[in-house]
Design a protein around this motif. Structure first.
Motif, PDB file in Angstrom:
ATOM      1  N   ARG A  72       0.814  -1.215   0.000  1.00  0.00           N
ATOM      2  CA  ARG A  72       0.000   0.000   0.000  1.00  0.00           C
ATOM      3  C   ARG A  72       0.854   1.275   0.000  1.00  0.00           C
ATOM      4  N   GLU A  73       1.920   1.294   0.786  1.00  0.00           N
ATOM      5  CA  GLU A  73       2.751   2.496   0.878  1.00  0.00           C
ATOM      6  C   GLU A  73       3.407   2.810  -0.469  1.00  0.00           C
ATOM      7  N   THR A  74       3.846   1.764  -1.198  1.00  0.00           N
ATOM      8  CA  THR A  74       4.480   1.977  -2.498  1.00  0.00           C
ATOM      9  C   THR A  74       3.500   2.556  -3.501  1.00  0.00           C
ATOM     10  N   TRP A  75       2.283   2.011  -3.542  1.00  0.00           N
ATOM     11  CA  TRP A  75       1.274   2.538  -4.464  1.00  0.00           C
ATOM     12  C   TRP A  75       0.963   4.006  -4.150  1.00  0.00           C
ATOM     13  N   THR A  76       0.905   4.316  -2.862  1.00  0.00           N
ATOM     14  CA  THR A  76       0.625   5.697  -2.460  1.00  0.00           C
ATOM     15  C   THR A  76       1.738   6.638  -2.911  1.00  0.00           C
ATOM     16  N   GLN A  77       3.000   6.204  -2.760  1.00  0.00           N
ATOM     17  CA  GLN A  77       4.141   7.014  -3.194  1.00  0.00           C
ATOM     18  C   GLN A  77       4.067   7.299  -4.690  1.00  0.00           C
ATOM     19  N   ILE A  78       3.778   6.267  -5.474  1.00  0.00           N
ATOM     20  CA  ILE A  78       3.692   6.424  -6.928  1.00  0.00           C
ATOM     21  C   ILE A  78       2.638   7.465  -7.284  1.00  0.00           C
ATOM     22  N   GLU A  79       1.477   7.320  -6.699  1.00  0.00           N
ATOM     23  CA  GLU A  79       0.373   8.232  -7.023  1.00  0.00           C
ATOM     24  C   GLU A  79       0.715   9.668  -6.628  1.00  0.00           C
ATOM     25  N   LYS A  80       1.389   9.863  -5.504  1.00  0.00           N
ATOM     26  CA  LYS A  80       1.766  11.216  -5.057  1.00  0.00           C
ATOM     27  C   LYS A  80       2.724  11.870  -6.049  1.00  0.00           C
ATOM     28  N   VAL A  81       3.738  11.117  -6.490  1.00  0.00           N
ATOM     29  CA  VAL A  81       4.729  11.671  -7.417  1.00  0.00           C
ATOM     30  C   VAL A  81       4.084  12.032  -8.746  1.00  0.00           C
ATOM     31  N   VAL A  82       3.240  11.143  -9.270  1.00  0.00           N
ATOM     32  CA  VAL A  82       2.591  11.410 -10.561  1.00  0.00           C
ATOM     33  C   VAL A  82       1.671  12.622 -10.449  1.00  0.00           C
ATOM     34  N   ARG A  83       0.911  12.709  -9.371  1.00  0.00           N
ATOM     35  CA  ARG A  83      -0.030  13.829  -9.216  1.00  0.00           C
ATOM     36  C   ARG A  83       0.714  15.151  -8.992  1.00  0.00           C
ATOM     37  N   ARG A  84       1.878  15.094  -8.336  1.00  0.00           N
ATOM     38  CA  ARG A  84       2.678  16.310  -8.188  1.00  0.00           C
ATOM     39  C   ARG A  84       3.151  16.802  -9.554  1.00  0.00           C
ATOM     40  N   PHE A  85       3.527  15.851 -10.416  1.00  0.00           N
ATOM     41  CA  PHE A  85       3.932  16.246 -11.772  1.00  0.00           C
ATOM     42  C   PHE A  85       2.761  16.870 -12.526  1.00  0.00           C
ATOM     43  N   VAL A  86       1.576  16.272 -12.390  1.00  0.00           N
ATOM     44  CA  VAL A  86       0.387  16.801 -13.063  1.00  0.00           C
ATOM     45  C   VAL A  86       0.114  18.234 -12.614  1.00  0.00           C
ATOM     46  N   ARG A  87       0.419  18.532 -11.342  1.00  0.00           N
ATOM     47  CA  ARG A  87       0.181  19.880 -10.809  1.00  0.00           C
ATOM     48  C   ARG A  87       1.317  20.854 -11.139  1.00  0.00           C
ATOM     49  N   GLY A  88       2.364  20.384 -11.837  1.00  0.00           N
ATOM     50  CA  GLY A  88       3.402  21.302 -12.287  1.00  0.00           C
ATOM     51  C   GLY A  88       4.800  21.056 -11.768  1.00  0.00           C
ATOM     52  N   ARG A  89       4.985  20.040 -10.880  1.00  0.00           N
ATOM     53  CA  ARG A  89       6.318  19.756 -10.354  1.00  0.00           C
ATOM     54  C   ARG A  89       7.081  18.868 -11.334  1.00  0.00           C
ATOM     55  N   ARG A  90       8.406  18.898 -11.301  1.00  0.00           N
ATOM     56  CA  ARG A  90       9.219  18.023 -12.142  1.00  0.00           C
ATOM     57  C   ARG A  90       9.498  16.723 -11.392  1.00  0.00           C
ATOM     58  N   ALA A  91       9.603  15.625 -12.140  1.00  0.00           N
ATOM     59  CA  ALA A  91       9.816  14.333 -11.494  1.00  0.00           C
ATOM     60  C   ALA A  91      10.291  13.311 -12.515  1.00  0.00           C
ATOM     61  N   ALA A  92      10.926  12.248 -12.018  1.00  0.00           N
ATOM     62  CA  ALA A  92      11.308  11.092 -12.824  1.00  0.00           C
ATOM     63  C   ALA A  92      11.214   9.862 -11.933  1.00  0.00           C
ATOM     64  N   ILE A  93      10.798   8.750 -12.505  1.00  0.00           N
ATOM     65  CA  ILE A  93      10.583   7.522 -11.737  1.00  0.00           C
ATOM     66  C   ILE A  93      11.313   6.363 -12.404  1.00  0.00           C
ATOM     67  N   ALA A  94      11.968   5.530 -11.602  1.00  0.00           N
ATOM     68  CA  ALA A  94      12.536   4.272 -12.085  1.00  0.00           C
ATOM     69  C   ALA A  94      11.755   3.128 -11.444  1.00  0.00           C
ATOM     70  N   VAL A  95      11.369   2.162 -12.252  1.00  0.00           N
ATOM     71  CA  VAL A  95      10.696   0.956 -11.755  1.00  0.00           C
ATOM     72  C   VAL A  95      11.620  -0.218 -12.036  1.00  0.00           C
ATOM     73  N   THR A  96      12.056  -0.869 -10.968  1.00  0.00           N
ATOM     74  CA  THR A  96      12.995  -1.967 -11.130  1.00  0.00           C
ATOM     75  C   THR A  96      12.475  -3.200 -10.399  1.00  0.00           C
ATOM     76  N   GLY A  97      13.290  -4.239 -10.337  1.00  0.00           N
ATOM     77  CA  GLY A  97      12.863  -5.501  -9.741  1.00  0.00           C
ATOM     78  C   GLY A  97      13.164  -6.649 -10.688  1.00  0.00           C
ATOM     79  N   ASP A 223      20.748   9.046  -9.096  1.00  0.00           N
ATOM     80  CA  ASP A 223      20.635  10.498  -8.978  1.00  0.00           C
ATOM     81  C   ASP A 223      19.679  11.110 -10.000  1.00  0.00           C
ATOM     82  N   TYR A 224      19.386  10.384 -11.063  1.00  0.00           N
ATOM     83  CA  TYR A 224      18.500  10.914 -12.105  1.00  0.00           C
ATOM     84  C   TYR A 224      17.024  10.810 -11.716  1.00  0.00           C
ATOM     85  N   PHE A 225      16.695  10.027 -10.680  1.00  0.00           N
ATOM     86  CA  PHE A 225      15.295   9.715 -10.394  1.00  0.00           C
ATOM     87  C   PHE A 225      14.872  10.211  -9.016  1.00  0.00           C
ATOM     88  N   ASP A 226      13.658  10.782  -8.973  1.00  0.00           N
ATOM     89  CA  ASP A 226      13.092  11.240  -7.703  1.00  0.00           C
ATOM     90  C   ASP A 226      12.524  10.077  -6.893  1.00  0.00           C
TER      91      ASP A 226
END
Length: 400
Positions: A72-97, A223-226
């Motif tokens: 649950r915490e990971t899904w919440t983090q993802i949604e927060k970062v994406v929505r911050r970008f939608v509101r005008g903030r800069r961001a980058a995400i890496a998905v690994t595993g 360093d490239y990813f938020d």
């Protein structure tokens, strides 16, 4: 009446055959390293009904795993970062595993969250084979994003900075480099374009964990990813919850009986389905969803007439014994295969500096032992039940 009697005899005959097959299969003792059939999903699930196969494929299992409290915490983090970008903030995400842990589920969530805003566009790039030159990243990127003019860094960066806000998902970004001298140009071009356009573009890179760990050693990749999201290997409890949820959804059309190993005592047999089976499944799969799905299907016997299944104990597969028998060049080939996820014969020959014939001989041996599968594209990948054992074995030898 005679017809009914014949039908009944058929059912009784199939019942006897089903359970005899199950009983014969139960002394799983030890599977020979050179006879590890059924460790790809296609082989493991070939005789099962489509509804059952689909329930234990990675997409279905990872969708179910989304409901786990531990995620649950990971899904919440993802949604927060994406929505911050939608509101005008800069961001980058890496998905690994690891492959097989459900990285695609995270990409789908990013897509759906971004799709909540009509002001943000969404594009997906996918690199299925190894890229080495900068143009081999820039040109397909320009095409996929509908950009005009030359496929150069400056041209693409200028258009992206002036264009609409968008989310760009780069799938299989581990194919943007080749682990050899001169093999990092495409990755450098991708990271440079990302750094130059963060004001307008949310870049999402999907990178296999082995490639991620190697690249982190040779470059400041993190360093490239938020936000860096690692699709996890599941705990035994979480794996059991996912599988029990899938079985419950099938119980009306897919009733199943779990057979315990003969050698267990009465108390252990009584708790086999609740405890023993999932302990064995977790140990064999290391909590990898795709591997667990394959191993479950491999251990399931299905009666068409009875519409009933018998689930045998998960076999004790001697991954370590098999890996210990391989020469060093084969182990190096396995390191390249897990780090790059899929390789052709030519790719492997280039990476190891060996002849095409030698590379094919290694690939043939690994395929014969069900360590790898060959895809229609001609590329090979390691079957997911082997991934954890290979990672441990090669790390112990400082190869991976």
């Amino acid at each position: 009446m005679a017809q009914d009697s014949g039908h009944l005899r058929g059912i009784l005959s199939e019942t006897a055959a089903l359970f005899q097959t199950a009983v014969n299969a139960r002394p799983e003792a030890h599977v020979a390293p050179a006879d590890l059939e059924g460790l790809s999903l296609e082989e493991a699930s070939a005789e099962l009904p489509q509804q059952v196969r689909e329930a234990f494929e990675l997409d279905a299992l990872s969708s179910s795993a989304r409901e786990l409290e531990s995620n649950r915490e990971t899904w919440t983090q993802i949604e927060k970062v994406v929505r911050r970008f939608v509101r005008g903030r800069r961001a980058a995400i890496a998905v690994t595993g690891l492959r097989g842990t459900g990285r695609q589920a995270y990409l789908h969530r990013i897509s759906s969250t971004a799709g909540e805003s009509e002001e943000v566009g969404l594009s997906r790039l996918r690199f299925d084979s190894i890229r080495t030159g900068a143009s081999e990243f820039l040109e397909p990127t320009a095409l996929a994003l509908g950009l005009e003019g030359e496929g150069t860094h400056d041209n693409l960066a200028a258009q992206l900075r002036e264009g609409p806000r968008r989310v760009v998902i780069v799938e299989r970004a581990h194919n943007l480099y080749m682990r050899k001298i001169g093999g990092f140009e495409a990755l450098r071009a991708a990271l440079a374009l990302m750094a130059a356009t963060l004001e307008r573009v949310l870049w999402v890179f999907e990178i296999d964990i082995y490639a991620w760990e190697y690249l982190e050693q040779v470059s400041p990749l993190r360093d490239y990813f938020d936000l860096v999201v690692e699709a996890p290997l599941l705990s035994q409890a979480d794996l059991k919850e996912v599988f029990e949820r899938q079985l419950k959804g099938l119980e009306e059309d897919f009733p199943s009986r779990f057979l315990a190993p003969k050698e267990l005592g009465e108390a252990q047999r009584a708790t086999w389905r609740e405890v023993g089976f999932f302990k064995r499944l977790h140990a064999a799969s290391s909590g990898n969803l795709a591997a667990a799905g394959i191993l479950f299907c491999r251990s399931t016997r299905w009666s068409v007439q009875l519409k009933k299944a018998v689930v045998l104990p998960i076999p004790k597969i001697p991954f370590e014994e098999a890996l210990s028998s391989y020469p060093r060049t084969t182990l190096l080939a396995l390191a390249m295969l897990v780090e790059h996820e899929e390789l052709s014969q030519k790719d492997l020959a280039d990476l190891l500096l060996i002849s095409a014939g030698h590379a094919q001989s290694i690939l043939d041996t690994l395929a014969r032992h069900s360590v790898t599968s060959r895809h229609p594209s001609g590329r090979y990948s390691v079957n997911t039940p082997w991934l954890a054992a290979i990672g441990t074995h090669l790390s112990n030898w400082n190869i991976l």
